[in-house]
Design an enzyme around this catalytic site. Structure first.
Site, PDB file in Angstrom:
ATOM      1  N   LYS A 115      66.748  18.745  -4.054  1.00 25.90           N
ATOM      2  CA  LYS A 115      67.212  19.801  -3.164  1.00 25.90           C
ATOM      3  C   LYS A 115      66.654  19.554  -1.764  1.00 25.90           C
ATOM      4  CE  LYS A 115      67.217  24.914  -3.021  1.00 25.90           C
ATOM      5  NZ  LYS A 115      66.701  26.115  -3.728  1.00 25.90           N
ATOM      6  N   SER A 196      70.214  29.356  -4.760  1.00 25.89           N
ATOM      7  CA  SER A 196      70.379  28.460  -3.629  1.00 25.89           C
ATOM      8  C   SER A 196      70.361  26.980  -3.998  1.00 25.89           C
ATOM      9  CB  SER A 196      69.284  28.732  -2.590  1.00 25.89           C
ATOM     10  OG  SER A 196      68.004  28.437  -3.118  1.00 25.89           O
ATOM     11  N   SER A 220      67.203  31.103  -7.992  1.00 22.91           N
ATOM     12  CA  SER A 220      67.829  29.948  -7.353  1.00 22.91           C
ATOM     13  C   SER A 220      67.950  28.715  -8.232  1.00 22.91           C
ATOM     14  CB  SER A 220      67.083  29.583  -6.063  1.00 22.91           C
ATOM     15  OG  SER A 220      67.309  30.560  -5.085  1.00 22.91           O
TER      16      SER A 220
END
Length: 520
Positions: A115, A196, A220
């Site tokens: 990420k 996210s 997330s």
């Protein structure tokens, strides 16, 4: 937005083509002809293919680069590909050739996406999806990245995300960042991929990579895993290092794997868990990591004798609204059939308060913690266009076309900037969160002698977030439109061994996941 997304897509495709061309002259050649099917392959499958000389790490990376070129313009799951990925693959193949297989770690030669809030000290950017951090230089690899490199993993690139891990504005679209564009759900392109850690889930689901890392503050990891029919593992806060990761709050932030199977998630967890001198929260981790790691808990009979709590209100309402009520009743029956003891119709005290980000105090506490921790992160950067939250706010105002400031706004940033450390209001909020957790989830788990809580989807995430508890989510079905939904299992701190047993046994008993369909 369309112009920015188109520009980003074209740049990524051109870069990947150039990368493939300039890398073709490497001295390491494939051991054998290309005979192994990579799509949907697990880490175990790939390791066996390595051992049988059916596959090389170079072939693996080349395949994923090709899939990124083919699909990323649509899915927007990847922000950057590592320009050194093929060099790392060649080095892994060379290691394997000279050292053999038995001495190499499980993730050796396996590509992983990170990420884009997880720092790497290489030619990749670490930006949280924002142009404000483009060109910044981190002082060192993030703690989890250092462990991945030691394990021999190949850093394939950076996955997209909801910008700033969805902590910039309440108006920010899920899975969108100015640098990465709008991420799409590979099962139903018009459905949300959630965030996210959207790009990590999208990319794993669509076979753009073997495994990925995401982060979670509140939902997330669990939410995108649920919506993309993959496995998301949220570790106990402190089991994995947050050092070198763009923060929201150290009280809740945790780093974990997103993978297609429970076993792959456990391989990644084994690689990244443990003490890091740069993250004080990990100082107790070594006491709780079982000798021999977590692989030993990949037990197909792991549900036998486990006590699972079922909290129907309010968590079953969502799936019933999707027409999946019967599906989840069948899942509960599967858990019983596999030997679990279900304690049904339980209630978590003050659950309505816990699930309300504002009323619980989570918002007040997190806003202040975000400003403090983000400013500390930015000050440590070797090179940075911005050095504080105030600088980022100013950047967004100066470059509204890049950051879509007029459309998205930055209300959360402004609220965080208005805080002034941890004062009476924040301390009261933190105390309230602690009491909610202690008298709610923790009390329920202990009084009912539960091994885990089982709930549909990821709506339960605030329960685990405010207490730093672990959870794992596994594919559980698809609604009438084909949108995936998961089933989550959560427990008290350091209960990862039990959660892995439960999740793996459920996965093996059901085997629900199917590859994405790319429906409109």
């Amino acid at each position: 937005m369309a112009a920015i997304s188109s520009l980003a897509s074209s740049s990524v495709v051109l870069f990947l083509i150039l990368l493939t061309i300039i890398s073709c002259g490497s001295s390491i050649r494939p051991f054998t002809s290309y005979t192994f099917s990579i799509k949907e392959a697990t880490v175990k499958d790939i390791k066996l293919a390595f051992q049988r000389n059916q596959l090389t790490s170079r072939q693996l990376v080349e395949f994923y680069i090709g899939e990124i070129v083919r699909l990323n313009g649509l899915l927007k799951g990847v922000i950057e590909v590592n320009p050194d990925a093929l060099l790392q693959a060649d080095a892994a193949d060379k290691d394997r050739y000279y050292k053999g297989y038995s001495s190499l770690p499980d993730l050796h030669g396996i590509p992983i996406l990170l990420k884009d809030n997880i720092g790497t000290k290489d030619r990749l950017n670490t930006t949280a999806g924002s142009f404000a951090l483009l060109g910044s230089v981190v002082p060192r690899d993030a703690g989890v990245v250092e462990k991945l490199r030691k394990a021999g993993a190949i850093i394939l690139g950076k996955a997209s995300l909801t910008e700033w891990a969805n902590f910039r504005s309440l108006n920010a679209p899920s899975a969108f960042s100015p640098r990465g564009g709008q991420g799409k759900n590979p099962y139903v392109l018009s459905a949300t991929p959630c965030g996210s850690s959207s790009g990590s889930a999208i990319s794993v689901a669509a076979n753009l990579v073997t495994v990925a890392l995401g982060t979670e503050t509140d939902g997330s990891l669990l939410c995108p895993a649920s919506f993309n029919s993959v496995v998301g593992l949220k570790p106990t806060v402190g089991l994995t290092s947050r050092a070198g990761v763009i923060p929201i709050t150290p009280r809740q932030d945790t780093i974990g794997p997103i993978c297609r199977t429970v076993s792959d998630a456990v391989y990644v967890l084994d690689a990244i868990a443990g003490f890091d001198p740069n993250d004080e929260a990990t100082k107790y981790a070594s006491y709780y990591i079982p000798q021999g790691g977590y692989k030993q808990f990949l037990n197909a009979y792991g549900l036998k004798g486990k006590r699972l709590g079922v909290v129907r209100n309010p968590f079953f309402e969502t799936v019933e609204g999707l027409g999946l009520g019967r599906t989840f009743e069948n899942h509960l029956n599967t858990l019983r059939r596999e030997g679990a003891v279900l304690v049904d119709n339980l209630q978590i005290a003050n659950i309505d308060v816990i699930l309300n980000f504002t009323i619980s105090g989570e918002a007040v506490a997190t806003l202040a913690e975000f400003k403090l921790s983000l400013n500390a992160y930015l000050k440590e950067l070797v090179v940075a266009p911005v050095r504080s939250l105030a600088d980022i706010i100013a950047f967004n105002l100066k470059f509204p076309d890049l950051e879509l400031t007029d459309k998205i706004g930055q209300g959360i940033f402004l609220a965080a900037q208005a805080t002034n450390g941890i004062g009476d209001q924040e301390r009261a909020a933190l105390s309230n969160l602690q009491n909610l957790s202690k008298n709610g989830f923790e009390k329920l788990m202990r009084e009912c002698k539960l091994d885990a809580l089982v709930t549909p989807s990821s709506d339960v995430s605030p329960v685990y977030a405010i207490g730093g508890f672990p959870a794992i989510i596994v594919p559980a079905g698809y609604d009438s439109q084909g949108v995936p939904v998961g089933i989550s299992f959560g427990g008290l701190k350091w209960s990862e061994p039990k959660l892995i047993e439960i999740a793996f046994a459920f996965e093996q008993a059901t085997k629900i996941r199917v590859p994405p369909s790319f429906k409109p």
